[in-house]
Design a protein around this motif. Structure first.
Motif, PDB file in Angstrom:
ATOM      1  N   ARG A  78       0.830  -1.204   0.000  1.00 35.27           N
ATOM      2  CA  ARG A  78       0.000   0.000   0.000  1.00 35.27           C
ATOM      3  C   ARG A  78       0.865   1.255   0.000  1.00 35.27           C
ATOM      4  O   ARG A  78       0.582   2.225  -0.706  1.00 35.27           O
ATOM      5  N   ASN A  79       1.919   1.239   0.795  1.00 36.25           N
ATOM      6  CA  ASN A  79       2.800   2.393   0.834  1.00 36.25           C
ATOM      7  C   ASN A  79       3.543   2.581  -0.484  1.00 36.25           C
ATOM      8  O   ASN A  79       3.702   3.701  -0.965  1.00 36.25           O
ATOM      9  N   GLU A  80       3.984   1.484  -1.077  1.00 39.76           N
ATOM     10  CA  GLU A  80       4.746   1.569  -2.325  1.00 39.76           C
ATOM     11  C   GLU A  80       3.895   2.027  -3.501  1.00 39.76           C
ATOM     12  O   GLU A  80       4.374   2.767  -4.368  1.00 39.76           O
ATOM     13  N   LEU A  81       2.643   1.598  -3.533  1.00 37.17           N
ATOM     14  CA  LEU A  81       1.806   1.842  -4.699  1.00 37.17           C
ATOM     15  C   LEU A  81       0.834   3.009  -4.534  1.00 37.17           C
ATOM     16  O   LEU A  81       0.289   3.491  -5.531  1.00 37.17           O
ATOM     17  N   LEU A  82       0.619   3.453  -3.283  1.00 40.54           N
ATOM     18  CA  LEU A  82      -0.387   4.494  -3.076  1.00 40.54           C
ATOM     19  C   LEU A  82       0.098   5.627  -2.175  1.00 40.54           C
ATOM     20  O   LEU A  82       0.291   6.741  -2.640  1.00 40.54           O
ATOM     21  N   PRO A 114       3.763   7.451  -3.176  1.00 41.11           N
ATOM     22  CA  PRO A 114       3.686   8.336  -4.342  1.00 41.11           C
ATOM     23  C   PRO A 114       2.716   9.509  -4.155  1.00 41.11           C
ATOM     24  O   PRO A 114       3.003  10.628  -4.584  1.00 41.11           O
ATOM     25  N   ALA A 115       1.558   9.265  -3.516  1.00 41.12           N
ATOM     26  CA  ALA A 115       0.586  10.345  -3.318  1.00 41.12           C
ATOM     27  C   ALA A 115       1.173  11.435  -2.428  1.00 41.12           C
ATOM     28  O   ALA A 115       0.997  12.633  -2.694  1.00 41.12           O
ATOM     29  N   ASN A 116       1.871  11.048  -1.371  1.00 42.90           N
ATOM     30  CA  ASN A 116       2.490  12.042  -0.502  1.00 42.90           C
ATOM     31  C   ASN A 116       3.641  12.753  -1.193  1.00 42.90           C
ATOM     32  O   ASN A 116       3.847  13.959  -0.983  1.00 42.90           O
ATOM     33  N   ALA A 117       4.372  12.037  -2.012  1.00 43.56           N
ATOM     34  CA  ALA A 117       5.447  12.675  -2.774  1.00 43.56           C
ATOM     35  C   ALA A 117       4.883  13.735  -3.717  1.00 43.56           C
ATOM     36  O   ALA A 117       5.452  14.825  -3.870  1.00 43.56           O
ATOM     37  N   LYS A 118       3.754  13.422  -4.339  1.00 39.68           N
ATOM     38  CA  LYS A 118       3.088  14.390  -5.219  1.00 39.68           C
ATOM     39  C   LYS A 118       2.597  15.590  -4.415  1.00 39.68           C
ATOM     40  O   LYS A 118       2.761  16.743  -4.828  1.00 39.68           O
ATOM     41  N   ARG A 119       2.005  15.325  -3.252  1.00 41.47           N
ATOM     42  CA  ARG A 119       1.498  16.410  -2.396  1.00 41.47           C
ATOM     43  C   ARG A 119       2.614  17.329  -1.939  1.00 41.47           C
ATOM     44  O   ARG A 119       2.453  18.556  -1.902  1.00 41.47           O
ATOM     45  N   THR A 133       6.395   8.487 -11.746  1.00 39.26           N
ATOM     46  CA  THR A 133       5.913   7.169 -12.158  1.00 39.26           C
ATOM     47  C   THR A 133       4.618   6.748 -11.455  1.00 39.26           C
ATOM     48  O   THR A 133       3.872   5.910 -11.961  1.00 39.26           O
ATOM     49  N   GLY A 134       4.376   7.303 -10.244  1.00 43.63           N
ATOM     50  CA  GLY A 134       3.190   6.921  -9.481  1.00 43.63           C
ATOM     51  C   GLY A 134       3.355   5.642  -8.679  1.00 43.63           C
ATOM     52  O   GLY A 134       2.379   5.137  -8.107  1.00 43.63           O
ATOM     53  N   CYS A 135       4.573   5.125  -8.598  1.00 40.63           N
ATOM     54  CA  CYS A 135       4.839   3.953  -7.761  1.00 40.63           C
ATOM     55  C   CYS A 135       6.278   4.028  -7.260  1.00 40.63           C
ATOM     56  O   CYS A 135       7.126   4.709  -7.850  1.00 40.63           O
ATOM     57  N   CYS A 136       6.550   3.321  -6.173  1.00 40.09           N
ATOM     58  CA  CYS A 136       7.869   3.360  -5.554  1.00 40.09           C
ATOM     59  C   CYS A 136       8.938   2.795  -6.476  1.00 40.09           C
ATOM     60  O   CYS A 136       8.767   1.738  -7.097  1.00 40.09           O
ATOM     61  N   SER A 193     -13.300   7.010   3.424  1.00 41.71           N
ATOM     62  CA  SER A 193     -11.903   7.074   3.011  1.00 41.71           C
ATOM     63  C   SER A 193     -11.346   8.455   3.286  1.00 41.71           C
ATOM     64  O   SER A 193     -11.935   9.468   2.893  1.00 41.71           O
ATOM     65  N   PHE A 194     -10.198   8.498   3.960  1.00 38.52           N
ATOM     66  CA  PHE A 194      -9.531   9.756   4.258  1.00 38.52           C
ATOM     67  C   PHE A 194      -8.028   9.599   4.051  1.00 38.52           C
ATOM     68  O   PHE A 194      -7.453   8.559   4.389  1.00 38.52           O
ATOM     69  N   GLY A 195      -7.402  10.642   3.546  1.00 38.41           N
ATOM     70  CA  GLY A 195      -5.949  10.662   3.418  1.00 38.41           C
ATOM     71  C   GLY A 195      -5.429   9.642   2.438  1.00 38.41           C
ATOM     72  O   GLY A 195      -6.145   9.083   1.613  1.00 38.41           O
ATOM     73  N   TYR A 196      -4.109   9.400   2.545  1.00 39.21           N
ATOM     74  CA  TYR A 196      -3.423   8.491   1.635  1.00 39.21           C
ATOM     75  C   TYR A 196      -2.964   7.234   2.359  1.00 39.21           C
ATOM     76  O   TYR A 196      -2.337   6.381   1.818  1.00 39.21           O
TER      77      TYR A 196
END
Length: 213
Positions: A152-156, A159-164, A174-177, A210-213
């Motif tokens: 979950r951390n690698e795929l969601l 990357p979502a926090n990196a984008k934020r 890339t959207g994935c670790c 659903s909340f957050g990443y």
């Protein structure tokens, strides 16, 4: 949400709460943001010293606004114009807080909290220091086991926090670790809280949304 799907999710939350209790942690299911705030006021006394870790969930659920309401002595890491030294001092003071608010990257149905940090201040406070740790968690954070938590951390969440945070890391593109060596890497410290030795220290509050990443 469809009532049948809502029921399935509630049962999953109930199983996870039972596992948390077996691991000497407390779990609660609330049905709205209003019930969430009510539960927090039951757990954390007025005028308490409180702090928080970086968390999208705390903003989305209105917890940051509640902490800023004047009810508490809030070490607000999101204040404008904080210098790096100010922030470092605030992170250190957080260890002395009465209650530390955070979310989690994932929580297993076995009642384990899985987290990944860039600087480690959030993980460190969850592990030791504050008298209470209040974890706010949506249904989207529940996974079957630690293997699923890692994925979950690698795929969601990574990357979502990196984008934020607009980091200079491959996952932002890339959207994935990519298990990078970037100086901007946000996945540096990893922790699993499998059990809590201090009774009534860790409290996990679930919402069936659903909340957050």
């Amino acid at each position: 949400m469809d009532k049948n799907l809502n029921w399935v999710n509630e049962k999953r939350i109930e199983r996870t709460i039972k596992s948390l209790e077996n691991n000497n942690m407390n779990g609660y299911l609330v049905n709205s943001n209003e019930e969430l705030i009510q539960k927090i006021t039951e757990l954390v006394k007025k005028d308490s010293l409180v702090a928080c870790g970086g968390s999208q969930t705390l903003f989305e659920t209105g917890i940051i606004d509640h902490l800023r309401s004047g009810r508490y002595n809030f070490l607000d890491r999101y204040l404008k114009n904080l210098t790096p030294k100010d922030l470092k001092d605030m992170h250190r003071k957080a260890f002395l807080s009465d209650a530390y608010f955070t979310s989690t990257n994932a929580i297993t149905e076995n009642g384990e909290l899985y987290n990944v940090d860039g600087n480690g201040n959030r993980i460190a406070a969850m592990l030791y220091g504050p008298d209470k740790v209040i974890v706010i968690c949506g249904i989207n954070k529940i996974v079957k086991n630690i293997d699923e938590a890692i994925k979950r951390n690698e795929l969601l969440s990574g990357p979502a926090n990196a984008k934020r945070l607009d980091t200079k890391t491959p996952c932002k593109i890339t959207g994935c670790c990519m298990d990078c060596n970037s100086s901007d890497r946000i996945c540096c410290e990893y922790s699993v809280i499998k059990r809590q030795r201090t009774k009534d220290r860790i409290h996990v509050i679930f919402l069936n949304e659903s909340f957050g990443y």
